[in-house]
Motif scaffolding. Sequence first.
Motif, mmCIF file in Angstrom:
data_model
loop_
_atom_site.group_PDB
_atom_site.id
_atom_site.type_symbol
_atom_site.label_atom_id
_atom_site.label_comp_id
_atom_site.label_asym_id
_atom_site.label_seq_id
_atom_site.Cartn_x
_atom_site.Cartn_y
_atom_site.Cartn_z
ATOM 1 N N TRP A 196 53.364 43.218 89.325
ATOM 2 C CA TRP A 196 54.632 42.542 89.062
ATOM 3 C C TRP A 196 55.753 43.216 89.862
ATOM 4 O O TRP A 196 56.654 42.560 90.377
ATOM 5 N N THR A 217 58.764 41.770 92.910
ATOM 6 C CA THR A 217 60.129 41.712 92.384
ATOM 7 C C THR A 217 60.955 42.923 92.809
ATOM 8 O O THR A 217 61.994 42.783 93.436
ATOM 9 N N TRP A 218 60.487 44.133 92.498
ATOM 10 C CA TRP A 218 61.251 45.335 92.867
ATOM 11 C C TRP A 218 61.097 45.669 94.341
ATOM 12 O O TRP A 218 61.962 46.261 94.947
ATOM 13 N N VAL A 263 57.126 53.435 90.934
ATOM 14 C CA VAL A 263 58.201 54.411 91.123
ATOM 15 C C VAL A 263 58.081 55.427 89.992
ATOM 16 O O VAL A 263 57.542 55.122 88.923
ATOM 17 N N TRP A 264 58.591 56.641 90.239
ATOM 18 C CA TRP A 264 58.521 57.680 89.203
ATOM 19 C C TRP A 264 59.783 57.635 88.355
ATOM 20 O O TRP A 264 60.524 58.608 88.294
ATOM 21 N N ASP A 265 60.054 56.509 87.728
ATOM 22 C CA ASP A 265 61.200 56.499 86.820
ATOM 23 C C ASP A 265 60.720 56.830 85.403
ATOM 24 O O ASP A 265 59.529 56.961 85.150
ATOM 25 N N TRP A 272 67.988 56.431 79.913
ATOM 26 C CA TRP A 272 68.214 56.922 81.277
ATOM 27 C C TRP A 272 68.337 55.761 82.250
ATOM 28 O O TRP A 272 67.836 54.674 82.008
ATOM 29 N N ASN A 273 68.979 56.030 83.404
ATOM 30 C CA ASN A 273 68.957 55.062 84.508
ATOM 31 C C ASN A 273 67.520 54.917 84.951
ATOM 32 O O ASN A 273 66.883 55.900 85.290
ATOM 33 N N SER A 274 67.010 53.711 84.968
ATOM 34 C CA SER A 274 65.647 53.546 85.457
ATOM 35 C C SER A 274 65.538 52.225 86.194
ATOM 36 O O SER A 274 66.398 51.361 86.061
ATOM 37 N N LEU A 275 64.486 52.088 86.985
ATOM 38 C CA LEU A 275 64.289 50.838 87.719
ATOM 39 C C LEU A 275 63.808 49.751 86.767
ATOM 40 O O LEU A 275 64.148 48.586 86.892
ATOM 41 N N HIS A 276 62.992 50.151 85.784
ATOM 42 C CA HIS A 276 62.495 49.200 84.798
ATOM 43 C C HIS A 276 63.661 48.728 83.935
ATOM 44 O O HIS A 276 64.477 49.532 83.503
ATOM 45 N N GLN A 277 63.726 47.421 83.698
ATOM 46 C CA GLN A 277 64.822 46.892 82.888
ATOM 47 C C GLN A 277 64.623 47.235 81.408
ATOM 48 O O GLN A 277 63.535 47.595 81.004
ATOM 49 N N GLY A 278 65.683 47.068 80.627
ATOM 50 C CA GLY A 278 65.613 47.359 79.191
ATOM 51 C C GLY A 278 64.878 46.272 78.433
ATOM 52 O O GLY A 278 64.419 45.299 79.019
ATOM 53 N N PRO A 279 64.743 46.435 77.101
ATOM 54 C CA PRO A 279 64.025 45.445 76.288
ATOM 55 C C PRO A 279 64.715 44.072 76.306
ATOM 56 O O PRO A 279 65.936 43.994 76.323
ATOM 57 N N SER A 280 63.894 42.995 76.303
ATOM 58 C CA SER A 280 64.441 41.635 76.292
ATOM 59 C C SER A 280 64.436 41.026 74.901
ATOM 60 O O SER A 280 65.241 40.163 74.593
ATOM 61 N N PHE A 304 67.104 58.366 87.333
ATOM 62 C CA PHE A 304 66.335 57.815 88.440
ATOM 63 C C PHE A 304 67.258 57.578 89.629
ATOM 64 O O PHE A 304 66.858 57.694 90.761
ATOM 65 N N PHE A 305 68.519 57.221 89.329
ATOM 66 C CA PHE A 305 69.469 56.982 90.420
ATOM 67 C C PHE A 305 70.867 57.446 90.014
ATOM 68 O O PHE A 305 71.161 57.662 88.838
ATOM 69 N N LEU A 324 64.095 39.716 95.510
ATOM 70 C CA LEU A 324 65.131 39.646 94.473
ATOM 71 C C LEU A 324 66.414 40.364 94.867
ATOM 72 O O LEU A 324 67.303 40.537 94.050
ATOM 73 N N LEU A 366 65.085 48.886 96.779
ATOM 74 C CA LEU A 366 64.350 48.189 95.721
ATOM 75 C C LEU A 366 65.310 47.314 94.928
ATOM 76 O O LEU A 366 66.462 47.677 94.732
ATOM 77 N N ALA A 367 64.825 46.156 94.480
ATOM 78 C CA ALA A 367 65.645 45.284 93.649
ATOM 79 C C ALA A 367 65.413 45.655 92.187
ATOM 80 O O ALA A 367 64.290 45.912 91.777
ATOM 81 N N LYS A 368 66.497 45.719 91.426
ATOM 82 C CA LYS A 368 66.367 45.981 89.986
ATOM 83 C C LYS A 368 66.766 44.700 89.282
ATOM 84 O O LYS A 368 67.931 44.316 89.311
ATOM 85 N N HIS A 369 65.786 44.019 88.668
ATOM 86 C CA HIS A 369 66.154 42.773 88.010
ATOM 87 C C HIS A 369 66.525 43.044 86.561
ATOM 88 O O HIS A 369 66.173 44.074 85.994
ATOM 89 N N GLU A 393 66.980 41.982 82.289
ATOM 90 C CA GLU A 393 65.995 41.644 81.262
ATOM 91 C C GLU A 393 66.189 40.217 80.739
ATOM 92 O O GLU A 393 65.727 39.883 79.666
#
Lengths: 263, 150
Positions: A126, A130-131, A136-138, A192-200, B35-36, B93, B118-121, B123
Amino acid sequence: MARTEQQSTERYGGRWFWRYASPAAFFPLAGRIERLCWAVAAVLGVLGLYLGLFRAPVDAQQGEVYRVIFIHVPAAWMAMIIYLAMAFWSLLGLWLGTRLSFMMSRALAPTGALMTLIALWTGAFWGRPTWGTYWVWDAKLTSFLILFFLYVGYIALAEAFDDVRKGDRASALIALVGAINVPIIYFAAVWWNSLHQGPSVVKQGGPSIAPIMLWAMLTMTFAFWAWCIAAAMHRVRSVIIERERNAVWMKPVVRGQAERERT
Amino acid sequence: MTVKQKRLALILGALAVIAAAVALVLTAFKQNLVFFFTPSQIAAKEAPVGRTFRLGGMVETGSIKRDGVNVSFRVTDTAQVVAVTYSGILPDLFREGKGVVAQGALGEDGVFRAKEVLAKHDENYMPPEAASAMEKAQKARDMAAKTLKQ
């Protein structure tokens, strides 16, 4: 078997949940739960995939690729929930010394490891479109990889002892200590700041996902629940047969199995 | 206390101690776990100088300029802005007004030279019709606000 059930009924004053702490009483119940859950998993799985792949619309930003969510999110949730369940049974085992608790904990581990692997794998596929990267090591991804190592470590340690009970106790400690990782995974993208988005789904102001997508995802989640329970029940029955093979109540069970195989 | 109660207290006590230790470690490492860095953090000189790090924020609307494979854009966190240059293929993205994480280093001129973008999309998941409806509603709100001000 009738004798064992009666004995435990007398001892615990007929409270059904204590009665089922006995492997002899739990064995047939596990079989019934297993059959029910296989059926539920099949029905909900087909329904969930139909809703997710044919009924849910494309996503405004990501297009078709977001449909990985219908596998990725349920698998990731199950990976975390199963670890907590393992920790729960391990705690019960260490505290009360009940044999069945450790068996449950051990039966859950391979299913949890599988769910973790599915979530990592689908996440990588995924992330690439998209990314723009597989990995990534987030904080979120790294703590989830640690969850996989915890599962592997648990299984390895549990099997490393010749004495089953020593393996039970040692691995129960990994299960308990590692449970601290689960809330870290869940809140990583929030803390923390991360590339993965938060909960939806579970967030302030309600889910930020269109209702039909949410329904498809929840249907798939319940399908995963049912599948995981069925797999765990199947495995706990195997563990019970392995450990109680010399017990009196087991004789007719094993004989019945042998007869079924012969015909 | 019975043996079982003692055992439970021991297990739960040990777990509480470990949980507290983990919480302290995570709090202590809070700064290193990012991370950033955001444009505001860079403006406050919190980001490492002359070393590779990641910059995260939103791609400023109307800031993307393409010249072949060379792209320049600005990253904002609504308070501060950092200019970025990059040459290479951008993820699908990567869009104006959307999240981005770029890895690279800050030049002497204050321009961030990215080696990877990298794109950060977010939620939010919704069908395109809902997205355009929300956009229209947003525009209508902006117009109404403007009209009220005049």
